[in-house]
Design a protein around this motif. Structure first.
Motif, mmCIF file in Angstrom:
data_model
loop_
_atom_site.group_PDB
_atom_site.id
_atom_site.type_symbol
_atom_site.label_atom_id
_atom_site.label_comp_id
_atom_site.label_asym_id
_atom_site.label_seq_id
_atom_site.Cartn_x
_atom_site.Cartn_y
_atom_site.Cartn_z
ATOM 1 N N THR A 1 4.232 10.139 16.063
ATOM 2 C CA THR A 1 5.488 10.217 15.316
ATOM 3 C C THR A 1 5.398 9.613 13.919
ATOM 4 O O THR A 1 6.419 9.508 13.234
ATOM 5 C CB THR A 1 6.620 9.525 16.101
ATOM 6 N N GLY A 2 4.198 9.196 13.482
ATOM 7 C CA GLY A 2 4.014 8.788 12.086
ATOM 8 C C GLY A 2 3.951 7.304 11.835
ATOM 9 O O GLY A 2 4.049 6.872 10.681
ATOM 10 N N LYS A 3 3.744 6.493 12.860
ATOM 11 C CA LYS A 3 3.757 5.035 12.670
ATOM 12 C C LYS A 3 2.611 4.571 11.767
ATOM 13 O O LYS A 3 2.820 3.802 10.824
ATOM 14 C CB LYS A 3 3.675 4.344 14.036
ATOM 15 N N THR A 4 1.403 5.031 12.048
ATOM 16 C CA THR A 4 0.247 4.603 11.258
ATOM 17 C C THR A 4 0.323 5.128 9.835
ATOM 18 O O THR A 4 0.015 4.413 8.869
ATOM 19 C CB THR A 4 -1.057 5.056 11.930
ATOM 20 N N ILE A 5 0.728 6.380 9.672
ATOM 21 C CA ILE A 5 0.843 6.957 8.336
ATOM 22 C C ILE A 5 1.855 6.178 7.504
ATOM 23 O O ILE A 5 1.638 5.912 6.316
ATOM 24 C CB ILE A 5 1.240 8.446 8.417
ATOM 25 N N CYS A 6 2.962 5.780 8.128
ATOM 26 C CA CYS A 6 3.981 5.034 7.388
ATOM 27 C C CYS A 6 3.487 3.646 7.006
ATOM 28 O O CYS A 6 3.844 3.133 5.940
ATOM 29 C CB CYS A 6 5.262 4.939 8.213
ATOM 30 N N ALA A 7 2.674 3.045 7.852
ATOM 31 C CA ALA A 7 2.080 1.753 7.483
ATOM 32 C C ALA A 7 1.173 1.926 6.272
ATOM 33 O O ALA A 7 1.179 1.101 5.345
ATOM 34 C CB ALA A 7 1.295 1.188 8.663
ATOM 35 N N GLU A 8 0.398 3.004 6.250
ATOM 36 C CA GLU A 8 -0.445 3.282 5.091
ATOM 37 C C GLU A 8 0.406 3.543 3.855
ATOM 38 O O GLU A 8 0.055 3.119 2.741
ATOM 39 C CB GLU A 8 -1.342 4.482 5.377
ATOM 40 N N ALA A 9 1.521 4.237 4.043
ATOM 41 C CA ALA A 9 2.394 4.541 2.902
ATOM 42 C C ALA A 9 3.014 3.272 2.327
ATOM 43 O O ALA A 9 3.175 3.145 1.104
ATOM 44 C CB ALA A 9 3.481 5.525 3.331
ATOM 45 N N ILE A 10 3.385 2.325 3.185
ATOM 46 C CA ILE A 10 3.928 1.054 2.694
ATOM 47 C C ILE A 10 2.876 0.310 1.886
ATOM 48 O O ILE A 10 3.150 -0.225 0.801
ATOM 49 C CB ILE A 10 4.429 0.201 3.875
ATOM 50 N N ALA A 11 1.648 0.271 2.407
ATOM 51 C CA ALA A 11 0.569 -0.393 1.667
ATOM 52 C C ALA A 11 0.347 0.287 0.317
ATOM 53 O O ALA A 11 0.143 -0.384 -0.700
ATOM 54 C CB ALA A 11 -0.718 -0.371 2.492
ATOM 55 N N HIS A 12 0.396 1.611 0.303
ATOM 56 C CA HIS A 12 0.219 2.352 -0.958
ATOM 57 C C HIS A 12 1.346 2.027 -1.934
ATOM 58 O O HIS A 12 1.105 1.832 -3.136
ATOM 59 C CB HIS A 12 0.171 3.848 -0.664
ATOM 60 N N SER A 13 2.582 1.972 -1.428
ATOM 61 C CA SER A 13 3.730 1.686 -2.301
ATOM 62 C C SER A 13 3.622 0.307 -2.935
ATOM 63 O O SER A 13 4.070 0.094 -4.064
ATOM 64 C CB SER A 13 5.034 1.787 -1.503
ATOM 65 N N LEU A 14 3.018 -0.639 -2.210
ATOM 66 C CA LEU A 14 2.878 -2.005 -2.717
ATOM 67 C C LEU A 14 1.602 -2.193 -3.514
ATOM 68 O O LEU A 14 1.373 -3.270 -4.077
ATOM 69 C CB LEU A 14 2.890 -2.994 -1.538
ATOM 70 N N GLY A 15 0.743 -1.160 -3.544
ATOM 71 C CA GLY A 15 -0.521 -1.277 -4.257
ATOM 72 C C GLY A 15 -1.484 -2.236 -3.581
ATOM 73 O O GLY A 15 -2.292 -2.892 -4.244
ATOM 74 N N ARG A 16 -1.424 -2.306 -2.248
ATOM 75 C CA ARG A 16 -2.269 -3.241 -1.507
ATOM 76 C C ARG A 16 -3.183 -2.491 -0.546
ATOM 77 O O ARG A 16 -2.949 -1.341 -0.205
ATOM 78 C CB ARG A 16 -1.406 -4.232 -0.716
ATOM 79 N N ARG A 17 -4.201 -3.206 -0.105
ATOM 80 C CA ARG A 17 -5.098 -2.666 0.917
ATOM 81 C C ARG A 17 -4.440 -2.805 2.282
ATOM 82 O O ARG A 17 -3.640 -3.708 2.522
ATOM 83 C CB ARG A 17 -6.415 -3.437 0.901
ATOM 84 N N LEU A 18 -4.778 -1.875 3.183
ATOM 85 C CA LEU A 18 -4.299 -1.936 4.560
ATOM 86 C C LEU A 18 -5.447 -2.375 5.463
ATOM 87 O O LEU A 18 -6.508 -1.749 5.482
ATOM 88 C CB LEU A 18 -3.775 -0.573 5.014
ATOM 89 N N LEU A 19 -5.233 -3.467 6.200
ATOM 90 C CA LEU A 19 -6.206 -3.926 7.187
ATOM 91 C C LEU A 19 -5.734 -3.478 8.560
ATOM 92 O O LEU A 19 -4.714 -3.952 9.062
ATOM 93 C CB LEU A 19 -6.346 -5.448 7.150
ATOM 94 N N LEU A 20 -6.466 -2.552 9.156
ATOM 95 C CA LEU A 20 -6.128 -2.003 10.463
ATOM 96 C C LEU A 20 -6.909 -2.749 11.539
ATOM 97 O O LEU A 20 -8.134 -2.796 11.497
ATOM 98 C CB LEU A 20 -6.450 -0.503 10.504
ATOM 99 N N VAL A 21 -6.183 -3.314 12.504
ATOM 100 C CA VAL A 21 -6.801 -4.120 13.557
ATOM 101 C C VAL A 21 -6.394 -3.567 14.909
ATOM 102 O O VAL A 21 -5.203 -3.351 15.169
ATOM 103 C CB VAL A 21 -6.372 -5.604 13.456
ATOM 104 N N ARG A 22 -7.381 -3.341 15.761
ATOM 105 C CA ARG A 22 -7.140 -2.931 17.141
ATOM 106 C C ARG A 22 -7.613 -4.033 18.080
ATOM 107 O O ARG A 22 -8.548 -4.764 17.773
ATOM 108 C CB ARG A 22 -7.851 -1.616 17.453
ATOM 109 N N TYR A 23 -6.970 -4.107 19.241
ATOM 110 C CA TYR A 23 -7.255 -5.217 20.151
ATOM 111 C C TYR A 23 -8.718 -5.230 20.588
ATOM 112 O O TYR A 23 -9.310 -6.296 20.758
ATOM 113 C CB TYR A 23 -6.348 -5.124 21.377
ATOM 114 N N ALA A 24 -9.315 -4.053 20.763
ATOM 115 C CA ALA A 24 -10.718 -4.003 21.187
ATOM 116 C C ALA A 24 -11.632 -4.674 20.169
ATOM 117 O O ALA A 24 -12.718 -5.141 20.518
ATOM 118 C CB ALA A 24 -11.156 -2.550 21.398
#
Length: 317
Positions: free
Chosen positions: A58-81
């Motif tokens: 439903t777009g959760k990850t894409i929206c997180a990337e979009a927020i990072a893009h809007s702020l001009g910041r890097r996105l650090l993606l972390v998974r429990y594994a």
């Protein structure tokens, strides 16, 4: 920095309004807590923590990337594994290391499948794995209290969160399944506006009306349809993606989801109602009463979590 923006995702109006509100909290953070002085009154819990909850695709990850893009910041993606370690005490250290990295880089921190790391703490700690899990949640809560950045939790199972996170999460955003109008737009944005060869019979409105699916399902169907059209035994210049390619591909995606919903555990245990197997706890009680020992689940271990070293973190620019 992330390349995907809010132009790349189609959302229901209510979800989009909640996201706009979340983004406004980030952009106005300095005004509220520094210039208005609320940071002096509230020195802890300043993290802008958001919970993105909803079905897969439903777009959760894409929206997180979009927020990072809007702020001009890097996105650090972390998974429990990537955080979990075989060695006792290392998983909480890995959680702390993630927050240190995010501080150093001024990054937006995204915990994908966050219910795995933010799960409810156990009241029974007679086993080491339960103590380790409780310690990990406690460290995560402490880091949130002292962190002064943007943290996003993405989950399909928000009900599994430890109740302590409710106070620390600033905004909860519910990602709902797209409606018919949103689905038609999602079909269109998956394709290049000028380079994708579409046949004249393609009808995105008909596809949106016929298939009540998520954006992730539409993406998968589009890629499958493009592959099927490309495999046609005609010259490349004559190849087109037709309506039947999209329809057949979506049927394949839906069939695949049915397969994933099958329970081999139920098939091998005659007499257990399907609802009980899906429920989990009830099925376990049912089996225990009949002397059947359910298979033990092995904890996932990230290949990069080794003794003495923090987890590797996926960094998206």
């Amino acid at each position: 920095m992330s390349r995907r923006t809010f132009d790349d995702v189609i959302l229901p109006p209510a979800t989009r309004r909640a996201l706009d509100n979340a983004l406004a909290q980030v952009t106005q953070h300095d005004l509220i807590f520094n210039r208005w002085g609320l940071g002096d009154r509230h020195p802890t819990g300043l993290a802008l923590a958001f919970n993105f909850a909803g079905p897969p695709g439903t777009g959760k990850t894409i929206c997180a990337e979009a927020i990072a893009h809007s702020l001009g910041r890097r996105l650090l993606l972390v998974r429990y594994a990537e955080l979990e370690s075989l060695w006792m005490g290392e998983t909480p250290k890995n959680v702390a290391a993630v927050f240190r990295t995010a501080r150093d880089e001024g990054a937006v921190l995204l915990f994908d499948e966050a219910d795995a790391i933010a799960a409810r703490r156990s009241t029974s700690v007679d086993q080491g794995v339960q103590r380790e899990s409780n310690t990990t949640v406690s460290v995560l809560l402490q880091e949130l209290e002292s962190y002064n950045g943007v943290v996003i939790f993405a989950t399909n199972l928000a009900a599994n969160f430890d109740p302590a996170f409710e106070r620390r999460i600033r905004t909860h955003v519910l990602f709902e399944m797209p409606g018919e109008a949103e689905r038609e737009q999602i079909w269109r944005v998956q394709l290049h506006p000028s380079r994708t060869p579409l046949a004249a019979d393609v009808d995105f409105y008909a596809l949106a009306r016929r298939y009540e699916v998520s954006g992730g399902d539409i993406r998968n169907a589009v890629l499958k349809a493009a592959l099927a059209a490309a495999a046609e035994p005609v010259p490349d210049s004559s190849k087109r993606i037709h309506q039947h390619h999209f329809e057949a591909s979506m049927e394949e995606v839906i069939a695949g989801k049915r397969v994933m919903r099958q329970s081999l555990f139920a098939d091998e245990t005659p007499g257990v109602p399907e609802a009980d197997v899906v429920g989990g706890a009830t099925a376990g009680q049912y089996l225990a009463a009949r002397g059947v020992r359910p298979p033990r689940r092995r904890a996932a271990r990230g290949p990069d979590c080794t003794r003495g070293g923090p987890a590797q973190i996926n960094s998206k620019r």
